[in-house]
Each structure stands twice: as structure tokens, then as C-alpha cells.
Design an enzyme around this catalytic site. Structure first.
Site, mmCIF file in Angstrom:
data_model
loop_
_atom_site.group_PDB
_atom_site.id
_atom_site.type_symbol
_atom_site.label_atom_id
_atom_site.label_comp_id
_atom_site.label_asym_id
_atom_site.label_seq_id
_atom_site.Cartn_x
_atom_site.Cartn_y
_atom_site.Cartn_z
ATOM 1 N N GLU A 127 55.792 31.033 23.142
ATOM 2 C CA GLU A 127 56.686 29.909 23.390
ATOM 3 C C GLU A 127 57.012 29.182 22.085
ATOM 4 O OE1 GLU A 127 58.291 29.029 25.999
ATOM 5 O OE2 GLU A 127 57.381 30.401 27.448
ATOM 6 N N VAL A 181 72.905 34.644 31.818
ATOM 7 C CA VAL A 181 71.830 34.603 32.812
ATOM 8 C C VAL A 181 70.915 33.445 32.439
ATOM 9 C CG1 VAL A 181 69.896 35.826 33.854
ATOM 10 C CG2 VAL A 181 71.962 37.084 33.204
ATOM 11 N N ASN A 235 66.459 28.402 24.533
ATOM 12 C CA ASN A 235 66.205 27.107 25.173
ATOM 13 C C ASN A 235 65.837 26.019 24.169
ATOM 14 O OD1 ASN A 235 63.411 27.459 24.565
ATOM 15 N ND2 ASN A 235 63.099 28.560 26.478
#
Length: 347
Positions: A127, A181, A235
Site C-alpha cells: 500500500e 474500473v 488512488n
């Protein structure tokens, strides 16, 4: 005795000095002998292993852990001398213990009580810093870091290009212009803002949970491959944070990625400069939309020139990722520990 004779007298002949020098030489001899007999313990270099390196994964990164106790690194990936296990009872035999950050959230009470002498602990995360919390509790805990960053101890990218001199370009048939997506849509994210403004100038086919159009497991690539362009929007924006959105959803699908993430120069350290479009290449999103809508066939095909030299390799199996520790082990800094993991990871 006259003072002059003391000054001209050899130091080892002075009273008491001879005994001190002799003792010092004896201590030095013992230390050199100890280092000779056990060089790994007193060096930042890796100790030489005559037996397989035992790597214990304290808790498996994903919810379903495969049966990994054994010589799986050699059997699956040709990496010899690496014994992988998830059996915590083997802690006393482990040379390396791996701790995925996603499994550390409950706290230190789930870690071993102490680190054994000569043992190294590895912190693992895929992450970005924006999505990695509670790092402050792990200061002075881990020796090595294993993540997507290239400037760390053990580099595990989401994917990479590997040499493949096939000289074949495969461009799937296209039925629409742009697709995206998205599973977790948050208005505060930059990608949400960019999409909102870009959609004023062209239509974007959206799939995923965020748009209540989830794709089946085997439907992702066939769906995105029908689009000329794919919005490979990360993101969060951090150095080297280039995920499966680029590697799988776009390049592997046979569509041209329009990327939003770290600067173009950072992407070019992973993929050819002519294989993608960066949002920052344009003065406005209106210019970007015009570029996509008016591109001719010849210019479009140029984006796939990389296929003549490379193919995409995805890293999806955690066993393969963990096994890379054994390849990196000899060159890792032994005796090192991260004093402030949070500050380093957010740099």
C-alpha cells in the site's frame, strides 16, 4: 630516577605500562579470533549459510494461506537454499521473519515476545503511505523493508516488463474510446476530480463496485481490452507507486494507459516513454480529451511498439514475492534497524 631518563626511556619499559600493553594485545588477539570463528555475528555482511535459509511468514498477507512449509521456492521458482514456512513453532529456527503490515493492525501483542540473536524481521506492504496507518508503533522493530519502492531493501513491484523478442504486436479490436474500473471512489481523491472534469469532454465507460457494475473474475481483461484507452489512475500519488491498474488492467489487456500517479519521469523508469499517456502531458483536461478523440490509427499503433521487445509479468503470488528475500539476503544490511519507519516510508 631523574626525569630526563623517564622521558627518553621506551614507553614499554616504564613501570606498569608493559603489563597494560600485554593485556591489550591479548584482548585484541581474543577479539580477532572470535571474529574469525564467527564472522557473521560481527559484520554487516550476511553470514554464509551452509544450510537452507529459513523464512517464516508470521501471518500470511492474504486471508487464505497456502501450504508453504517446504522447499517451495525451488519447486515453483527455481530459487534454491530457501525454506519457506508459516509454522510459528519454528520461530527458533527462522533466519528471517516476515510481517505483512495488513496483519499487524491489532498491535504488538501478536508479535513474538523478542527477536532472537541473528534473526532479521521484515516489514511488508504494497500500500502507499496514504493508505498505511499506525506506523509509529513499529519504530526500532524491523531490520528490512519489503515493498514497491525501488530504493528499499527488497523490491516487490506489482509488475514489470520482461524481454520477449517475439516481434509481434497484438492490438485487440476496439469498440469504445475510454474505460475505467473503479472499486473505491472517494471524491476527495485527485483521481475522482480528474475523472469528473475529463468526463465533461468525453464519455468514459465505468465498471466496478463504485459504479454498481462489478466485473466477474475473468471479465476484467476482455472488458478493458475493448477500449482504446484505459484510465490507470492511482488512488494516491507517491514515488514508484504504480499498481496493477497499469500492468494488468491496461498493458496486459492491450489498451493504452492514461496514467495519473507519480511524474512521467518515474513511470519511464518502469516502461518505455512511448507506451503511455500522462495526464500531466497536457495543459488542460480539454486538451487531453481532444488528443484522445482525434488520434489516428497510425499514431495509436505506435503506443504498442513495446510489445516487439517486452511482455508483461505480473506479481500476484505472495509465495514468489516472499521467495525473493532469499535472493536478496546476501546483499542486505545485516545489523540494521529502522529507527523511524513512519518517517522513512513517508519520505
Amino acid at each position: 630516577m631523574p626525569r630526563a631518563s623517564l622521558l627518553t626511556r621506551p614507553p614499554w619499559g616504564r613501570p606498569g605500562v608493559k603489563a597494560v600493553v600485554t593485556a591489550g594485545l591479548f584482548v585484541t588477539f581474543l577479539w580477532n579470533l572470535r571474529c574469525f570463528l564467527n564472522p557473521g555475528k560481527f559484520s554487516r555482511e550476511a553470514p554464509k549459510h551452509t544450510e537452507p535459509l529459513v523464512v517464516l511468514v508470521w501471518e500470511w498477507p492474504s486471508r487464505q494461506a497456502p501450504n508453504v512449509s517446504g522447499d517451495v521456492c525451488r519447486e515453483l521458482y527455481g530459487i534454491a537454499g530457501c525454506w519457506l514456512t508459516t509454522e510459528q513453532r519454528l520461530l527458533g529456527r527462522a533466519d528471517v521473519v516476515v510481517f505483512p503490515h495488513t496483519r499487524l493492525q491489532p498491535g504488538r501483542d501478536r508479535l513474538p515476545k523478542e527477536k532472537l540473536p541473528g534473526q532479521h524481521w521484515v516489514w511488508v506492504s504494497l500500500e502507499s503511505p496514504s493508505n498505511t496507518k499506525a506506523l509509529e508503533r513499529w519504530n526500532q522493530t524491523f531490520n528490512w523493508v519489503m515493498t514497491y519502492r525501488r530504493d528499499l531493501d527488497i523490491f516487490i513491484p506489482y509488475g514489470k516488463l520482461v524481454s520477449n523478442q517475439s516481434a509481434t504486436v497484438n492490438i485487440p479490436e476496439k469498440t469504445n474510446l475510454v474505460s475505467w474500473v473503479i472499486s473505491n471512489y472517494h471524491r476527495a481523491q485527485k483521481r475522482a476530480e480528474v475523472y469528473k472534469n475529463l468526463s465533461r469532454y468525453l464519455h468514459v465507460n465505468i465498471y466496478g463496485k463504485a459504479n454498481k457494475k462489478p466485473l466477474c473474475k475473468d471479465c476484467l481483461l476482455p472488458t478493458t481490452s475493448k477500449s482504446k484507452f484505459y484510465l490507470a489512475f492511482e488512488n494516491s500519488i507517491h514515488k514508484d507507486y504504480i499498481t496493477e491498474k497499469l500492468w494488468r488492467n491496461s498493458l496486459m489487456a492491450g489498451t493504452v494507459p492514461v496514467v495519473l500517479g507519480p511524474p512521467r519521469a518515474n513511470y519511464e523508469q518502469f516502461i518505455p516513454a512511448d507506451s503511455f499517456i500522462h495526464v500531466d502531458d497536457f495543459g488542460s483536461l480539454a486538451e487531453l480529451a481532444t488528443f484522445l478523440k482525434t488520434m489516428n490509427s497510425s499514431r495509436y499503433q505506435q503506443f504498442f511498439a513495446w510489445q516487439k521487445r517486452y511482455s508483461v509479468k505480473l506479481y500476484t503470488d505472495w509465495r514468489e514475492r516472499i521467495c525473493t528475500i532469499c535472493m536478496a539476503y546476501p546483499s542486505l544490511p545485516h545489523g540494521h534497524v529502522y529507527p523511524n519507519l513512519e518517517r522513512w516510508f513517508n519520505t
